[in-house]
Design a protein around this motif. Structure first.
Motif, mmCIF file in Angstrom:
data_model
loop_
_atom_site.group_PDB
_atom_site.id
_atom_site.type_symbol
_atom_site.label_atom_id
_atom_site.label_comp_id
_atom_site.label_asym_id
_atom_site.label_seq_id
_atom_site.Cartn_x
_atom_site.Cartn_y
_atom_site.Cartn_z
ATOM 1 N N LEU A 102 0.842 -1.196 0.000
ATOM 2 C CA LEU A 102 0.000 0.000 0.000
ATOM 3 C C LEU A 102 0.887 1.260 0.000
ATOM 4 O O LEU A 102 0.565 2.256 -0.647
ATOM 5 C CB LEU A 102 -0.922 -0.022 1.233
ATOM 6 N N GLU A 105 -7.062 6.275 -5.336
ATOM 7 C CA GLU A 105 -8.044 5.440 -4.646
ATOM 8 C C GLU A 105 -7.343 4.159 -4.198
ATOM 9 O O GLU A 105 -6.593 3.571 -4.987
ATOM 10 C CB GLU A 105 -9.180 5.105 -5.618
ATOM 11 N N VAL A 106 -7.522 3.769 -2.947
ATOM 12 C CA VAL A 106 -6.899 2.525 -2.480
ATOM 13 C C VAL A 106 -7.936 1.677 -1.752
ATOM 14 O O VAL A 106 -8.966 2.186 -1.307
ATOM 15 C CB VAL A 106 -5.711 2.804 -1.508
ATOM 16 N N ARG A 107 -7.650 0.383 -1.640
ATOM 17 C CA ARG A 107 -8.550 -0.498 -0.882
ATOM 18 C C ARG A 107 -7.917 -0.792 0.470
ATOM 19 O O ARG A 107 -6.751 -1.129 0.569
ATOM 20 C CB ARG A 107 -8.801 -1.797 -1.642
ATOM 21 N N ALA A 122 1.819 2.038 -3.453
ATOM 22 C CA ALA A 122 0.674 2.584 -4.204
ATOM 23 C C ALA A 122 0.513 4.069 -3.888
ATOM 24 O O ALA A 122 0.318 4.893 -4.790
ATOM 25 C CB ALA A 122 -0.595 1.806 -3.870
ATOM 26 N N LEU A 123 0.601 4.427 -2.610
ATOM 27 C CA LEU A 123 0.469 5.833 -2.210
ATOM 28 C C LEU A 123 1.620 6.656 -2.787
ATOM 29 O O LEU A 123 1.428 7.761 -3.294
ATOM 30 C CB LEU A 123 0.452 5.960 -0.681
ATOM 31 N N SER A 158 -13.166 0.824 -0.292
ATOM 32 C CA SER A 158 -12.467 1.674 -1.247
ATOM 33 C C SER A 158 -12.385 3.083 -0.641
ATOM 34 O O SER A 158 -13.383 3.629 -0.184
ATOM 35 C CB SER A 158 -13.253 1.671 -2.561
ATOM 36 N N VAL A 210 -8.101 8.959 -1.977
ATOM 37 C CA VAL A 210 -6.915 9.558 -1.365
ATOM 38 C C VAL A 210 -6.933 11.056 -1.631
ATOM 39 O O VAL A 210 -6.724 11.501 -2.755
ATOM 40 C CB VAL A 210 -5.625 8.923 -1.927
ATOM 41 N N ALA A 230 -1.510 6.850 -6.197
ATOM 42 C CA ALA A 230 -2.856 6.270 -6.331
ATOM 43 C C ALA A 230 -3.894 7.250 -5.765
ATOM 44 O O ALA A 230 -3.680 7.839 -4.710
ATOM 45 C CB ALA A 230 -2.927 4.947 -5.580
#
Ligand code: ZN
Length: 468
Positions: free
Chosen positions: A377, A387-389, A380-381, A394, A397, A385
């Motif tokens: 994660l 939008e993250v799960r 991803a940030l 969901s 961000v 990203a």
């Protein structure tokens, strides 16, 4: 005189699973017994961790730990687990290292409990092996095990971290002795709290025939620490101005204390207004307590603060969230705060609850101060990203995400090379380059040859070499 044999039982052409086996005159010694993580060549680390050791644990006279990171001590409980022939000898190390290893192994057992499949070991195994812990007095204290003399030197990586020199008498050698130095993990010169990796060698007493050196960043240069500090200060200042939360995902051991130290300096120095700092997580808090208990490991700057009555790891506005209830309170707390929680790559741990609560708020800042591996994660940030799960939900961000490199706990290529150059080596000495992916270890070995004329070998897993 028969020669000693050295076997590379981990961290060979990879960074995890550090474990070196040394045998002479029927006496066997192990330096580190770390866990493998991720992948080991084509194999899954979990499978490699479950393989029998390529030696008989019952025959080990002692284990020496360089430091308490899990990739250096995490397989230790497996040594005393076998009922048919278990390790019963002492586990030696710096006192701080053994204290850290105890909490790291317990944490590792706790994580294993919740993982799928058969846990590698449990808390009982940790208690069993911890009974054999015998701390040395500290750096420069010597201990004899059979023909071997063991001495620790500061490696400047985390609290208690050591390079380990092992020597033995050899009437056939001009000097009358043979010696090998295991670097352990080497820290960054000028990092906070800790002293730099030892370079004050006495050629009369410390010259070696062989070196086993780490090479994690053998192909990289870090940005200057001062620059990282400046960026960190600017971001925290800006982030706290709007009254939002600053979330810092950080490894419990080392990085959390670094961050705490930097925040203490900024707040005490009046560069940052006094807002609550929350450390969320029992492991990070226990590790911080161990750091506080061992000022003998501090560098001159940290000692000077301590002598002035300003403990560098104690903040007035520090909130310690140890149990889950305190953590939930921290998540729900209103107003600005700086929150330090694990895991460092946001792939688990309490930071997830803070992210879930605050990622959607544009006043939130996420500060990434450590390495973010692919498919986490944190990565991803870092990659932006929107939008993250998280916890099967969901989440948009809206928080700002900033990456600060330069807080590494490992020296870069030039720091490693300078450390190696300072070490007194006898003519014909060989350096084994370990604890690095091939993309680091191979060019680093090449550099040591080209720049210093060093004879280098990059061993593979389970290779055995004769030291003679
Ligand atoms: Zn380490």
């Amino acid at each position: 005189m028969p020669s000693a044999k050295l076997t590379f039982c981990g961290a060979a052409r990879g960074v995890t699973g550090s474990c070196y086996h040394l045998a002479l005159d029927g006496v066997e010694l192990l330096v580190d017994c770390g866990i493998f993580q991720g992948a080991v060549g084509d194999d899954d680390a979990d499978d490699v961790n479950r393989r029998p050791f390529p030696f008989d644990p019952a025959r080990l006279a002692a284990v020496v730990l360089t430091h308490g990171h899990v990739d250096h001590c995490g397989r230790l409980p497996l040594l005393s687990r076998r009922s048919d022939g278990a390790f019963r000898g002492p586990v030696l190390g710096h006192p701080a290292t053994l204290e850290i290893a105890r909490i790291i192994m317990a944490d590792s057992a706790k994580i294993a409990q919740h993982a799928h499949g058969d846990p590698l070991y449990d808390d009982g195994d940790v208690t069993d092996v911890a009974r054999h812990f015998q701390p040395l007095k500290g750096y420069r204290d010597r201990r004899t095990v059979g023909p071997f003399t063991i001495e620790l030197f500061d490696a400047g990586h985390i609290l208690g971290s050591s390079s380990v020199r092992v020597s033995w008498r050899d009437p056939g050698a001009a000097s009358g002795e043979r010696a090998i130095l295991f670097s352990g993990d080497l820290g960054v010169p000028d990092a906070p709290i800790l002293r730099d990796p030892n370079r004050a060698w006495d050629p009369e007493r410390h010259t070696v025939d062989w070196v086993v050196t780490e090479s994690t960043y053998g192909d990289k240069l870090h940005p200057a620490r001062a620059e990282a500090r400046r960026t960190f200060r600017e971001v925290v200042e800006r982030a706290t101005a709007d009254g939002g939360k600053v979330l810092i995902p950080a490894f419990a051991l080392g990085r959390t204390q670094d961050i705490l130290y930097e925040l203490d300096r900024m707040i005490e120095g009046g560069e940052l207004r006094r807002i609550p700092v929350i450390i969320d997580g029992p492991l990070a808090l226990s590790a911080t307590q161990i750091y506080r208990r061992h000022p003998e490991c501090y560098d001159a700057d940290a000692m000077a603060l301590l002598e002035r009555g300003d403990h560098p790891l104690e903040l007035d506005h520090l909130i310690e969230a140890r149990d889950p209830k305190a953590s939930r309170r921290a998540v729900a707390q209103h107003g600005p705060a700086i929150i330090v929680a694990g895991s460092g790559m946001c792939n688990g741990g309490r930071i997830l609850h803070h992210l879930e609560e605050h990622l959607g708020d544009p006043r939130t800042d996420v500060l990434l101060v450590g390495y973010q591996a692919a498919r986490t994660l944190g990565r991803a940030l870092q990659d932006g990203a929107r939008e993250v799960r998280l916890h099967r939900k969901s989440i948009d961000v809206r928080a700002k995400v900033t990456t600060i490199s330069g807080f590494s706990a490992h020296g870069d290529r030039d720091a490693l090379a300078a450390w190696h150059a300072a070490l007194p080596r006898r003519d014909g000495a060989t350096t084994f380059v370990t604890h690095g992916e091939e993309r680091s270890s191979l060019p680093y070995a090449q550099l040591l040859g080209d720049r210093f004329g060093a004879r280098t070998v990059v061993p593979s897993l389970y290779d055995t070499v004769e030291l003679g």
